[in-house]
Design a protein around this motif. Structure first.
Motif, PDB file in Angstrom:
ATOM      1  N   VAL A 180       0.844  -1.195   0.000  1.00  0.00           N
ATOM      2  CA  VAL A 180       0.000   0.000   0.000  1.00  0.00           C
ATOM      3  C   VAL A 180       0.881   1.247   0.000  1.00  0.00           C
ATOM      4  CG1 VAL A 180      -1.748   1.311   1.279  1.00  0.00           C
ATOM      5  CG2 VAL A 180      -1.856  -1.196   1.224  1.00  0.00           C
ATOM      6  N   THR A 181       0.530   2.222  -0.796  1.00  0.00           N
ATOM      7  CA  THR A 181       1.259   3.487  -0.846  1.00  0.00           C
ATOM      8  C   THR A 181       0.380   4.612  -0.302  1.00  0.00           C
ATOM      9  OG1 THR A 181       0.482   4.082  -3.065  1.00  0.00           O
ATOM     10  CG2 THR A 181       2.467   2.686  -2.912  1.00  0.00           C
ATOM     11  N   MET A 182       1.013   5.741  -0.044  1.00  0.00           N
ATOM     12  CA  MET A 182       0.255   6.924   0.373  1.00  0.00           C
ATOM     13  C   MET A 182      -0.710   7.340  -0.738  1.00  0.00           C
ATOM     14  SD  MET A 182       0.992   7.953   3.498  1.00  0.00           S
ATOM     15  CE  MET A 182       1.003   9.724   3.806  1.00  0.00           C
ATOM     16  N   ARG A 183      -0.311   7.157  -1.971  1.00  0.00           N
ATOM     17  CA  ARG A 183      -1.197   7.464  -3.100  1.00  0.00           C
ATOM     18  C   ARG A 183      -2.450   6.591  -3.050  1.00  0.00           C
ATOM     19  NH1 ARG A 183       0.024   9.686  -8.063  1.00  0.00           N
ATOM     20  NH2 ARG A 183       2.272   9.462  -7.618  1.00  0.00           N
ATOM     21  N   ASP A 184      -2.265   5.294  -2.720  1.00  0.00           N
ATOM     22  CA  ASP A 184      -3.405   4.379  -2.612  1.00  0.00           C
ATOM     23  C   ASP A 184      -4.369   4.837  -1.521  1.00  0.00           C
ATOM     24  OD1 ASP A 184      -2.349   2.692  -4.579  1.00  0.00           O
ATOM     25  OD2 ASP A 184      -1.200   1.547  -3.088  1.00  0.00           O
ATOM     26  N   ILE A 185      -3.809   5.236  -0.382  1.00  0.00           N
ATOM     27  CA  ILE A 185      -4.647   5.660   0.747  1.00  0.00           C
ATOM     28  C   ILE A 185      -5.408   6.929   0.393  1.00  0.00           C
ATOM     29  CG2 ILE A 185      -4.635   6.427   3.150  1.00  0.00           C
ATOM     30  CD1 ILE A 185      -2.113   4.682   3.535  1.00  0.00           C
ATOM     31  N   ALA A 186      -4.723   7.881  -0.215  1.00  0.00           N
ATOM     32  CA  ALA A 186      -5.375   9.125  -0.619  1.00  0.00           C
ATOM     33  C   ALA A 186      -6.506   8.843  -1.599  1.00  0.00           C
ATOM     34  CB  ALA A 186      -4.353  10.079  -1.234  1.00  0.00           C
ATOM     35  N   ALA A 187      -6.252   7.953  -2.559  1.00  0.00           N
ATOM     36  CA  ALA A 187      -7.283   7.610  -3.539  1.00  0.00           C
ATOM     37  C   ALA A 187      -8.467   6.931  -2.862  1.00  0.00           C
ATOM     38  CB  ALA A 187      -6.688   6.699  -4.615  1.00  0.00           C
ATOM     39  N   GLY A 188      -8.178   6.073  -1.890  1.00  0.00           N
ATOM     40  CA  GLY A 188      -9.250   5.395  -1.177  1.00  0.00           C
ATOM     41  C   GLY A 188     -10.111   6.353  -0.384  1.00  0.00           C
ATOM     42  N   VAL A 189      -9.494   7.367   0.187  1.00  0.00           N
ATOM     43  CA  VAL A 189     -10.227   8.374   0.963  1.00  0.00           C
ATOM     44  C   VAL A 189     -10.960   9.337   0.030  1.00  0.00           C
ATOM     45  CG1 VAL A 189      -9.990  10.265   2.632  1.00  0.00           C
ATOM     46  CG2 VAL A 189      -8.624   8.191   2.896  1.00  0.00           C
ATOM     47  N   GLY A 190     -10.372   9.557  -1.157  1.00  0.00           N
ATOM     48  CA  GLY A 190     -10.961  10.508  -2.090  1.00  0.00           C
ATOM     49  C   GLY A 190     -10.418  11.903  -1.936  1.00  0.00           C
ATOM     50  N   ILE A 191      -9.156  12.015  -1.527  1.00  0.00           N
ATOM     51  CA  ILE A 191      -8.516  13.315  -1.365  1.00  0.00           C
ATOM     52  C   ILE A 191      -7.199  13.315  -2.128  1.00  0.00           C
ATOM     53  CG2 ILE A 191      -9.571  13.755   0.887  1.00  0.00           C
ATOM     54  CD1 ILE A 191      -6.966  12.916   2.198  1.00  0.00           C
ATOM     55  N   MET A 192      -6.647  14.505  -2.319  1.00  0.00           N
ATOM     56  CA  MET A 192      -5.351  14.616  -2.955  1.00  0.00           C
ATOM     57  C   MET A 192      -4.266  14.084  -2.019  1.00  0.00           C
ATOM     58  SD  MET A 192      -5.930  15.952  -5.917  1.00  0.00           S
ATOM     59  CE  MET A 192      -4.297  16.526  -6.423  1.00  0.00           C
ATOM     60  N   GLN A 193      -3.201  13.555  -2.591  1.00  0.00           N
ATOM     61  CA  GLN A 193      -2.117  13.033  -1.766  1.00  0.00           C
ATOM     62  C   GLN A 193      -1.511  14.125  -0.898  1.00  0.00           C
ATOM     63  OE1 GLN A 193       0.625  10.623  -3.955  1.00  0.00           O
ATOM     64  NE2 GLN A 193       2.068  10.426  -2.264  1.00  0.00           N
ATOM     65  N   SER A 194      -1.443  15.353  -1.440  1.00  0.00           N
ATOM     66  CA  SER A 194      -0.915  16.473  -0.657  1.00  0.00           C
ATOM     67  C   SER A 194      -1.781  16.757   0.559  1.00  0.00           C
ATOM     68  CB  SER A 194      -0.818  17.724  -1.538  1.00  0.00           C
ATOM     69  OG  SER A 194      -2.092  18.058  -2.084  1.00  0.00           O
ATOM     70  N   SER A 195      -3.090  16.552   0.422  1.00  0.00           N
ATOM     71  CA  SER A 195      -4.000  16.756   1.557  1.00  0.00           C
ATOM     72  C   SER A 195      -3.794  15.689   2.620  1.00  0.00           C
ATOM     73  CB  SER A 195      -5.455  16.736   1.084  1.00  0.00           C
ATOM     74  OG  SER A 195      -5.703  17.778   0.169  1.00  0.00           O
ATOM     75  N   LEU A 196      -3.462  14.481   2.180  1.00  0.00           N
ATOM     76  CA  LEU A 196      -3.214  13.387   3.121  1.00  0.00           C
ATOM     77  C   LEU A 196      -2.053  13.724   4.046  1.00  0.00           C
ATOM     78  CD1 LEU A 196      -3.852  10.476   4.023  1.00  0.00           C
ATOM     79  CD2 LEU A 196      -2.326   9.675   2.212  1.00  0.00           C
TER      80      LEU A 196
END
Length: 212
Positions: free
Chosen positions: A31-47
């Motif tokens: 799992v990457t930070m990009r995956d988590i951000a996509a799962g939440v529905g936010i930009m990676q920078s927001s994560l």
């Protein structure tokens, strides 16, 4: 300001439980930070405004779930009493009392999505992370056996069950329960037969050790 704080808190929890689902399905390394951000529905920078790294998310998730498990007794309606009182209550009320407690706990660990996913995640990560392995052992094995040993020791002292090795009693009681939980980790669908089997296990255990 209060509304902003609530939104921020909710977002952090959404991030944690989204990450939990991803970790349970793919493992930590998958799992990457990009995956988590996509799962939440936010930009990676927001994560990154909420968590600095994937490791921080993982550590926060561990702490949150351990804290929640500390409240399981009250959330399930299980009695939170000293072992002396629990031994007396079990001794006086008979196997029906222990059946009720066992089914409540089993249903929670096997059916609650967060609890089930958390156990699955720890099962995956425990072999590559000693810290996670210790948490897994403490939550699902050692603490259960320690408590049950103390309970059966006290029940022997109070005269409700016959004399025996409390370590062996704890193993005999908990091993089938743990085995059934492990079965449902693999994605099997729990049915009424599982609960019936758990009930019969508790009754048979009670018949084996209870004094006439």
């Amino acid at each position: 300001m209060r509304c902003l704080i609530l939104v921020r808190r909710n977002t952090k929890e959404i991030i944690l439980f989204t990450a939990l689902e991803l970790f349970a399905d793919n493992g930590y390394e998958g799992v990457t930070m990009r995956d988590i951000a996509a799962g939440v529905g936010i930009m990676q920078s927001s994560l990154y405004k909420h968590y600095k790294s994937k490791q921080e998310i993982f550590d926060s998730l561990i702490e949150k779930m351990r804290s929640q498990f500390g409240n399981i007794v009250s959330s399930l309606g299980l009695p939170d009493k000293p072992v002396e009182e629990m031994a007396k209550e079990y001794g006086e009320r008979g196997h029906a009392f222990l059946v009720e407690l066992s089914i409540s706990a089993f249903n929670f660990y096997s059916s609650d999505p967060h609890a089930s996913q958390f156990r699955k995640m720890l099962s995956i990560e425990r072999y590559s992370n000693e810290k996670i392995n210790r948490i897994y052992l403490d939550l699902y094995i050692d603490s259960a056996l320690t408590y049950q040993k103390a309970l059966f020791t006290e029940m022997m002292r109070q005269g409700y069950i016959r004399e025996g090795d409390p370590d062996i009693m704890a193993l005999q009681f908990y091993s089938p329960v743990f085995l059934m939980l492990s079965k449902y980790d693999a994605g099997s669908v729990k049915d009424d037969k599982a609960i019936a089997l758990l009930k019969e296990h508790v009754i048979q255990f009670d018949r084996t050790y209870r004094k006439e």
